[in-house]
Write a protein that holds these residues in place. Structure first.
Motif, PDB file in Angstrom:
ATOM      1  N   ASN A  69       0.817  -1.215   0.000  1.00 22.44           N
ATOM      2  CA  ASN A  69       0.000   0.000   0.000  1.00 22.44           C
ATOM      3  C   ASN A  69       0.848   1.260   0.000  1.00 22.44           C
ATOM      4  O   ASN A  69       0.332   2.348  -0.215  1.00 22.44           O
ATOM      5  CB  ASN A  69      -0.932   0.016   1.206  1.00 22.44           C
ATOM      6  CG  ASN A  69      -2.025  -1.021   1.078  1.00 22.44           C
ATOM      7  OD1 ASN A  69      -2.402  -1.408  -0.022  1.00 22.44           O
ATOM      8  ND2 ASN A  69      -2.523  -1.488   2.201  1.00 22.44           N
ATOM      9  N   ALA A  70       2.144   1.128   0.244  1.00 22.49           N
ATOM     10  CA  ALA A  70       3.012   2.298   0.322  1.00 22.49           C
ATOM     11  C   ALA A  70       4.006   2.397  -0.825  1.00 22.49           C
ATOM     12  O   ALA A  70       4.435   3.492  -1.170  1.00 22.49           O
ATOM     13  CB  ALA A  70       3.778   2.293   1.650  1.00 22.49           C
ATOM     14  N   GLU A  71       4.391   1.238  -1.397  1.00 21.14           N
ATOM     15  CA  GLU A  71       5.453   1.296  -2.399  1.00 21.14           C
ATOM     16  C   GLU A  71       5.445   0.091  -3.323  1.00 21.14           C
ATOM     17  O   GLU A  71       4.848  -0.936  -3.026  1.00 21.14           O
ATOM     18  CB  GLU A  71       6.816   1.400  -1.709  1.00 21.14           C
ATOM     19  CG  GLU A  71       7.120   0.220  -0.812  1.00 21.14           C
ATOM     20  CD  GLU A  71       8.274   0.455   0.139  1.00 21.14           C
ATOM     21  OE1 GLU A  71       8.621   1.624   0.402  1.00 21.14           O
ATOM     22  OE2 GLU A  71       8.822  -0.532   0.630  1.00 21.14           O
ATOM     23  N   ALA A  72       6.141   0.287  -4.429  1.00 19.76           N
ATOM     24  CA  ALA A  72       6.420  -0.798  -5.362  1.00 19.76           C
ATOM     25  C   ALA A  72       7.919  -1.048  -5.283  1.00 19.76           C
ATOM     26  O   ALA A  72       8.715  -0.106  -5.342  1.00 19.76           O
ATOM     27  CB  ALA A  72       6.036  -0.398  -6.777  1.00 19.76           C
ATOM     28  N   LEU A 127       9.745   2.543  -5.194  1.00 25.73           N
ATOM     29  CA  LEU A 127       9.047   3.747  -5.638  1.00 25.73           C
ATOM     30  C   LEU A 127       7.730   3.879  -4.877  1.00 25.73           C
ATOM     31  O   LEU A 127       7.031   2.880  -4.672  1.00 25.73           O
ATOM     32  CB  LEU A 127       8.765   3.661  -7.143  1.00 25.73           C
ATOM     33  CG  LEU A 127      10.020   3.577  -8.019  1.00 25.73           C
ATOM     34  CD1 LEU A 127       9.665   3.109  -9.417  1.00 25.73           C
ATOM     35  CD2 LEU A 127      10.718   4.925  -8.058  1.00 25.73           C
ATOM     36  N   PRO A 128       7.381   5.098  -4.462  1.00 22.19           N
ATOM     37  CA  PRO A 128       6.132   5.276  -3.722  1.00 22.19           C
ATOM     38  C   PRO A 128       4.920   5.125  -4.632  1.00 22.19           C
ATOM     39  O   PRO A 128       4.974   5.458  -5.808  1.00 22.19           O
ATOM     40  CB  PRO A 128       6.241   6.714  -3.202  1.00 22.19           C
ATOM     41  CG  PRO A 128       7.122   7.402  -4.183  1.00 22.19           C
ATOM     42  CD  PRO A 128       8.105   6.348  -4.664  1.00 22.19           C
ATOM     43  N   VAL A 129       3.850   4.605  -4.064  1.00 20.81           N
ATOM     44  CA  VAL A 129       2.593   4.508  -4.808  1.00 20.81           C
ATOM     45  C   VAL A 129       1.741   5.726  -4.470  1.00 20.81           C
ATOM     46  O   VAL A 129       1.953   6.391  -3.451  1.00 20.81           O
ATOM     47  CB  VAL A 129       1.830   3.202  -4.501  1.00 20.81           C
ATOM     48  CG1 VAL A 129       2.669   1.990  -4.851  1.00 20.81           C
ATOM     49  CG2 VAL A 129       1.374   3.147  -3.063  1.00 20.81           C
ATOM     50  N   LEU A 130       0.798   6.037  -5.346  1.00 18.76           N
ATOM     51  CA  LEU A 130      -0.130   7.128  -5.059  1.00 18.76           C
ATOM     52  C   LEU A 130      -1.045   6.730  -3.908  1.00 18.76           C
ATOM     53  O   LEU A 130      -1.350   5.549  -3.711  1.00 18.76           O
ATOM     54  CB  LEU A 130      -0.984   7.439  -6.290  1.00 18.76           C
ATOM     55  CG  LEU A 130      -0.261   8.129  -7.436  1.00 18.76           C
ATOM     56  CD1 LEU A 130      -1.198   8.288  -8.621  1.00 18.76           C
ATOM     57  CD2 LEU A 130       0.296   9.472  -7.013  1.00 18.76           C
ATOM     58  N   ASN A 131      -1.474   7.707  -3.169  1.00 21.50           N
ATOM     59  CA  ASN A 131      -2.400   7.495  -2.053  1.00 21.50           C
ATOM     60  C   ASN A 131      -1.841   6.562  -0.994  1.00 21.50           C
ATOM     61  O   ASN A 131      -2.582   5.817  -0.350  1.00 21.50           O
ATOM     62  CB  ASN A 131      -3.751   6.970  -2.565  1.00 21.50           C
ATOM     63  CG  ASN A 131      -4.359   7.897  -3.599  1.00 21.50           C
ATOM     64  OD1 ASN A 131      -4.320   9.111  -3.441  1.00 21.50           O
ATOM     65  ND2 ASN A 131      -4.881   7.329  -4.665  1.00 21.50           N
ATOM     66  N   ALA A 132      -0.505   6.577  -0.830  1.00 22.37           N
ATOM     67  CA  ALA A 132       0.103   5.787   0.238  1.00 22.37           C
ATOM     68  C   ALA A 132      -0.354   6.355   1.579  1.00 22.37           C
ATOM     69  O   ALA A 132      -0.601   7.554   1.689  1.00 22.37           O
ATOM     70  CB  ALA A 132       1.624   5.836   0.136  1.00 22.37           C
ATOM     71  N   PRO A 133      -0.477   5.513   2.590  1.00 21.08           N
ATOM     72  CA  PRO A 133      -0.879   6.014   3.900  1.00 21.08           C
ATOM     73  C   PRO A 133       0.085   7.109   4.362  1.00 21.08           C
ATOM     74  O   PRO A 133       1.301   6.968   4.242  1.00 21.08           O
ATOM     75  CB  PRO A 133      -0.785   4.787   4.814  1.00 21.08           C
ATOM     76  CG  PRO A 133      -0.794   3.615   3.891  1.00 21.08           C
ATOM     77  CD  PRO A 133      -0.228   4.090   2.585  1.00 21.08           C
TER      78      PRO A 133
END
Length: 156
Positions: A69-72, A127-133
């Motif tokens: 939920n936070a990164e790839a 890499l960060p994902v969009l809408n990460a907590p």
């Protein structure tokens, strides 16, 4: 238009069509990435596979993609080049790795790269994902009070 991860299958096919054995393992549910992170994702995979072809022809290459939920997290690992191709291994300038690190940093991510213990090479990008907590307010305030904290240091 800039490439994104959507045509990643075509990129991987271009390497397998050229003879690369390229197992792909994906864990987690794919998440949305920002434009810069999406482009970084694609370019890091592309550069890593190109480097494996150039610097370790004949090696086994593996691509792992872990989504949270936070990164790839991308991990591209190649084995040691085969004995037949070792004489063909070329020395690089390091510009590709620098470019990967800069592209990831511009997207809020990181890249690490180096030899494996078995004679191969590994590139790992996060890499960060969009809408990460979001970081909680208490943790953000603590990080701002102590900029030397290694886990969530805030710099200006």
């Amino acid at each position: 238009p800039a490439p994104t991860i959507k045509p990643l299958g075509r990129l991987l096919d271009s390497f397998t069509d050229a003879g690369m054995q390229l197992p792909l393992a994906t864990r987690g549910e794919p998440q949305s990435l920002s434009g810069p992170a999406d482009l970084a994702f694609y370019r890091i995979v592309q550069e890593s596979l190109t480097n494996a072809t150039k610097h370790a022809p004949g090696s086994d290459v593996r691509l792992d993609i872990d989504w949270s939920n936070a990164e790839a997290t991308l991990t591209i690992t190649n084995s040691d080049a085969t004995a037949v191709s070792r004489g063909l291994v070329s020395q690089g300038t390091g510009h590709g790795l620098i470019g990967m690190r800069e592209r990831a940093a511009a997207a809020g991510g990181t890249v690490s790269a180096g030899p494996t213990g078995e004679g191969g090479y590994r590139v790992t990008a996060t890499l960060p994902v969009l809408n990460a907590p979001a970081t909680g307010p208490a943790e953000s305030a603590a990080a701002m009070r102590d900029p030397h904290r290694s886990d969530k240091a805030v710099t200006s």
